[in-house]
Design an enzyme around this catalytic site. Structure first.
Site, PDB file in Angstrom:
ATOM      1  CE1 TYR A  52      73.530  67.006 -53.983  1.00 43.28           C
ATOM      2  CE2 TYR A  52      75.775  67.599 -53.361  1.00 43.28           C
ATOM      3  CZ  TYR A  52      74.790  67.470 -54.325  1.00 43.28           C
ATOM      4  OH  TYR A  52      75.064  67.821 -55.622  1.00 43.28           O
ATOM      5  CE1 TYR A 206      75.976  74.882 -48.571  1.00 43.08           C
ATOM      6  CE2 TYR A 206      76.600  74.527 -50.858  1.00 43.08           C
ATOM      7  CZ  TYR A 206      76.852  74.367 -49.503  1.00 43.08           C
ATOM      8  OH  TYR A 206      77.983  73.697 -49.092  1.00 43.08           O
ATOM      9  CG  HIS A 207      74.837  76.123 -55.328  1.00 40.66           C
ATOM     10  ND1 HIS A 207      73.524  75.757 -55.183  1.00 40.66           N
ATOM     11  CD2 HIS A 207      75.560  74.983 -55.334  1.00 40.66           C
ATOM     12  CE1 HIS A 207      73.441  74.444 -55.121  1.00 40.66           C
ATOM     13  NE2 HIS A 207      74.657  73.944 -55.212  1.00 40.66           N
ATOM     14  CE  LYS A 562      86.892  75.010 -62.482  1.00 38.79           C
ATOM     15  NZ  LYS A 562      87.078  74.581 -61.068  1.00 38.79           N
ATOM     16  CG  ASP A 566      85.139  71.869 -61.385  1.00 39.50           C
ATOM     17  OD1 ASP A 566      84.133  72.417 -60.887  1.00 39.50           O
ATOM     18  OD2 ASP A 566      86.276  71.920 -60.876  1.00 39.50           O
ATOM     19  CG  HIS A 568      81.980  74.216 -58.404  1.00 41.03           C
ATOM     20  ND1 HIS A 568      81.753  72.994 -59.010  1.00 41.03           N
ATOM     21  CD2 HIS A 568      80.971  74.381 -57.513  1.00 41.03           C
ATOM     22  CE1 HIS A 568      80.653  72.457 -58.500  1.00 41.03           C
ATOM     23  NE2 HIS A 568      80.160  73.278 -57.596  1.00 41.03           N
TER      24      HIS A 568
END
Length: 687
Positions: A52, A206-207, A562, A566, A568
C-alpha cells in the site's frame, strides 16, 4: 487470556480438543474452504505482494509503483491523500495542509493517467483504498484506462467501496449512511455489468481492528457489513452468485499469532456458510478471498527497529492463514511516513518468506493441529454469537447509529492501552526490557506547498481547456441521478469525469442532493476506568489531579482536537476517556475542521490546556496555525501535541509555541503528570 481476541487459550492441547470440531476432513479448495480457497494454494503460486503506497503527486507515486513492479511486486495498492478521500480538489481552501501528505493527490482523469503511466493495467491488478469519494476516483481510473487503450472489461483489481466501516471507525465518509449505501451498491452494479475481473467491494476488518476491536469483533463486524451490502443487492434483483464472486475482504493481522491464523481460517468457513445460505451455488461465490496487512497499531516509536520482527511474524500469520495478497508495514511508520529504505525492507520481507524460508512448500501446514483446529472452531462460534448480538440491535446500521459498535470498539482500544500502560501487555522496548531510545529513521517528507501548487496549476489548466457546457451538463445529470433515484451513479460520474469534471466538482454536485454528514466524537470514561482499576501508577495520577482540583476549586479543563482531514480518532478518544477518569473535564472537538474553526470552537470551553492529536503528517502546517488562532482569540492555554511526529520536527514545534509533545508509546499516567506540569507553567522536557 491472549491480547487480541476474546478467547482464552490453554497451555496444552490434545486430541480431546478436536471432539466435535467439524470440517477436519475437508481439503483445500473444498467447501467450506477452511484450508484455503485453492487446492494447491502457494505451491502453485505465491500470494501477491501488494504494498500500500502513494504520496505527493501522481508522478512521484508512479515512479514508486514502477520501481516496486520491477523489484518483484505483482500488484499495486493505492493510498490516496485525505482530501481525495473526502472528495475535495487540491485547491480547496480548507484542506491545504493535507494535500499529498498521507497519500497521493488525485483530482482528475489526467492525474490518474499520470499515476499509472507505463503500467500495464490489463496485466497488473490495482487495489484502491477508497470508499468516501469512490464514484469520481473509480470513474477517473476507468476513463484513464480506456483512454490508454485498456477496456474496462480487462481491468483487474479491487475497489474498497466499504462505506459502513467508515461510519464505524475510519471516518472518511462524505454523505449520510443511506445515500452512501446507494453509492456503494450502484458501484457494485456497474462493476458486475462492465468489469468481470474486478472486485466491486473489499470489506475491511483491518480498520476495525486498528481502532481497537479484537479479532472476533473485527471479523463479526466485517461479515455483518458484507451481509448488509449483499442482502440489499440481492433484494434489488442482483444474482447472489454474481455479487458474492466480486466481494473480497481485507483483514488486519496483529500480534496474536495463533489467534490471527485461526481468524482467517474461520473467515472462510463463515463466508462459505453465509453465501450458501443465500442460495449461492458457484464455488467462487462461496470462496472468501482476502488481502491482509500487518497491524500498524502494533508498531512502536521506541526501539522502532523491533518493528521489523513484529511485522515479519505478523506476515507469517497472514500466510499461514491463507491470504491471497499481503502488505507488510515499514518499521518506521510509528515515527513518520515510511522512508525509502524501510519501505524496501518491508517488501523484501515478503520476498524472503516466499523464496528463502519455504513457506510456499506446503498447503495449510496447520491442518490437523490440536490447537489450531480447536481455536478455529471456537472463533467461528464466537463470531456467530457476536453476529447474533448485532442482529438483536436491529442490524449493523442500527448498531452503528445506536452507538453499540462505537462503544464496543472504544472499550477494546481503552483496554489495550491500559494493559500496555500497566505492563500487563508486554511491548519490548516500551514497557519491558526498555533501553534508551537511540534509533532514528530517514522519514519521507512531502513538500505540501509544492504539491498543492502543482495540483492547483494543473486544475487551472484543465478548467481552461475543457468544454464548460459539457461539464456543467454532466454534473447536472449526476445530481439528477442522485435526486431521482433512477440510473446508475457510477455511470453518470464516468460521463462527468470523461467531460473533465474533477473529483471535487462531482462531490459538490452530489452535495446539492445530499449535504455533507458529520457525527460527534465521543469517549466513555468508564471504558478506561474498568481497564485500569486499582493500578498504582494510575491512582497516583488521579491523586495528582485531585490535588490540582483542591488547590483551584475546580477540575482542570482540556480540549482535545483533530485538525484537517485526519479522521483517525482511536487515540484522541482513548486519551479523552482516560483524562475524564483521572478527573479532567475533557471535551473532544468536531472532526474535519480548520485551525480557525477549531479555535472558535475552543473559546466557550475556556480550557487550561489544548491537546492536538495528529496522525496524518500535516502537523507542521496545522498546529502552528492553531497556536496563532488561539492567541488571536485571547486563549492563552498551552498547546500540547500527541501522535506521530518525527523527532526532527519536535524542536520546530516547540519553537512555534507547542508546550509538550507525547509520542504514541507514552503511558497515560505520564501524560496526566505532564499536563499538570504544563498547566502550572513548569518547564519540562517533551515526552
Amino acid at each position: 487470556m491472549n491480547d487480541t481476541t476474546s478467547l482464552a487459550r490453554k497451555p496444552l492441547y490434545t486430541a480431546a480438543d478436536l471432539e466435535g470440531v467439524p470440517w477436519l476432513d475437508a481439503g483445500p479448495g473444498e467447501y467450506p474452504y477452511l484450508r484455503g480457497v485453492h487446492a494447491s494454494m502457494y505451491t502453485g503460486r505465491p500470494w501477491t505482494i501488494r504494498q500500500y503506497s502513494g504520496y505527493a503527486d501522481a508522478a512521484a507515486s508512479n515512479l514508486a509503483y514502477r520501481r516496486a513492479l520491477e523489484a518483484g511486486a505483482k500488484g499495486l495498492s493505492v493510498a490516496f491523500d485525505l482530501p481525495t478521500h473526502r472528495g475535495y480538489d487540491s485547491d480547496h481552501a480548507d484542506i491545504a495542509a493535507d494535500v499529498g501528505v498521507a497519500g497521493v493527490a488525485i483530482d482528475s482523469v489526467e492525474d490518474m493517467a499520470r499515476l499509472f503511466d507505463g503500467v500495464a493495467l490489463d496485466r497488473v491488478s490495482v487495489s484502491m483504498t477508497m470508499s468516501g469519494a469512490v464514484l469520481p476516483v473509480l470513474a477517473a481510473f476507468i476513463v484513464a484506462a480506456q483512454e490508454a487503450g485498456v477496456d474496462a472489461a480487462k481491468l483487474r483489481g479491487t475497489i474498497q467501496n466499504d462505506i459502513l466501516k467508515e461510519f464505524m471507525v475510519r471516518n472518511t465518509y462524505i454523505f449520510a449512511p443511506e445515500p452512501s449505501m446507494r453509492i456503494a451498491t450502484d458501484v457494485v452494479r456497474y462493476v458486475l455489468e462492465q468489469m468481470p475481473h474486478f472486485n466491486a467491494m473489499s470489506i475491511s476488518g483491518y480498520h476495525i481492528q486498528e481502532a481497537g476491536a479484537d479479532g472476533v469483533l473485527e471479523l463479526a463486524l466485517a461479515l455483518a457489513n458484507a451481509s448488509e451490502y449483499v442482502r440489499r443487492l440481492i433484494g434489488s434483483g442482483v444474482d447472489v452468485d454474481r455479487v458474492c464472486r466480486q466481494v473480497s475482504f481485507f483483514f488486519a493481522v496483529g500480534r496474536d499469532f495463533y489467534g490471527e491464523i485461526a481468524k482467517l481460517r474461520a473467515a472462510r468457513v463463515l463466508w462459505a456458510e453465509f453465501a450458501r445460505s443465500l442460495g449461492a451455488r458457484d464455488p467462487r461465490a462461496m470462496q472468501l478471498r482476502m488481502h491482509c496487512q500487518t497491524a500498524g497499531s502494533t508498531l512502536t516509536a521506541r526501539r522502532a527497529q523491533n518493528n521489523v520482527v513484529r511485522t515479519t511474524v505478523e506476515a507469517m500469520a497472514a500466510v499461514f492463514g491463507g491470504t491471497q495478497s499481503l502488505h507488510t508495514n515499514a518499521w518506521d511508520e510509528a515515527l513518520s511516513l515510511p522512508g525509502e529504505d524501510a519501505a524496501t525492507l518491508a517488501r523484501d520481507t515478503q520476498l524472503i518468506l516466499q523464496h528463502e524460508m519455504g513457506l510456499c512448500d506446503v498447503v495449510d501446514p496447520w491442518a490437523g493441529s490440536y490447537l489450531m483446529e480447536a481455536q478455529t472452531a471456537r472463533t467461528v462460534e464466537a463470531v456467530r454469537t457476536t453476529l447474533t448480538q448485532i442482529a438483536a440491535q436491529g442490524g449493523v446500521i442500527a448498531a452503528i447509529e445506536s452507538g453499540w459498535v462505537e462503544a464496543r470498539v472504544h472499550e477494546g482500544a481503552a483496554r489495550i492501552q491500559a494493559q500496555t500502560d500497566a505492563g500487563e501487555r508486554a511491548v519490548i522496548g516500551v514497557n519491558r526490557f526498555r533501553a534508551p531510545q537511540d534509533d532514528e529513521s530517514e522519514s519521507l517528507e512531502t513538500d505540501t506547498r509544492k504539491v498543492r501548487s502543482l495540483q492547483a496549476d494543473r486544475l487551472r489548466r484543465l478548467r481552461a481547456r475543457r468544454d464548460p457546457h459539457r461539464v456543467s451538463a454532466a454534473l447536472e445529470r449526476l445530481a439528477e441521478v442522485a435526486r431521482s433515484g433512477g440510473g446508475n451513479l457510477l455511470s453518470a460520474t464516468i460521463d462527468a469525469m470523461r467531460a473533465r469534471a474533477t473529483v471535487g466538482e462531482c462531490t459538490s454536485a452530489l452535495e446539492q442532493v445530499w449535504p455533507r454528514w458529520s457525527a460527534p466524537v465521543r469517549a466513555d470514561r468508564r471504558a478506561w476506568a474498568r481497564a485500569r482499576a486499582s493500578d498504582t501508577a494510575w491512582e497516583a495520577a488521579k491523586d495528582a489531579v485531585a490535588m490540582w482540583r483542591r488547590s483551584r476549586g475546580r477540575a482542570p479543563r482540556i480540549v482535545l482536537l483533530k485538525l484537517g482531514q485526519d479522521g483517525h480518532d482511536r487515540g484522541v478518544r482513548v486519551v479523552a476517556a482516560a483524562l475524564a477518569d483521572a478527573g479532567f473535564e475533557a471535551e473532544i472537538g468536531p472532526l474535519f475542521v480548520t485551525p480557525q474553526l477549531a479555535a472558535q470552537w475552543t473559546i466557550p470551553h475556556s480550557p487550561d490546556v489544548v491537546g492536538v492529536s495528529t496522525l496524518a503528517g500535516a502537523h507542521l502546517s496545522l498546529v502552528p496555525e492553531l497556536v496563532e488562532r488561539l492567541r488571536a482569540t485571547r486563549i492563552d492555554a498551552p498547546v500540547v501535541v500527541g501522535g506521530i511526529v518525527p523527532r526532527a520536527d519536535h524542536a520546530r514545534l516547540m519553537a512555534l509555541g507547542v508546550a509538550a509533545q507525547f509520542g504514541p508509546d507514552t503511558p497515560l499516567d505520564s501524560i496526566v503528570h505532564k499536563l499538570l506540569s504544563v498547566m502550572t507553567h513548569v518547564t519540562t522536557a517533551p515526552a
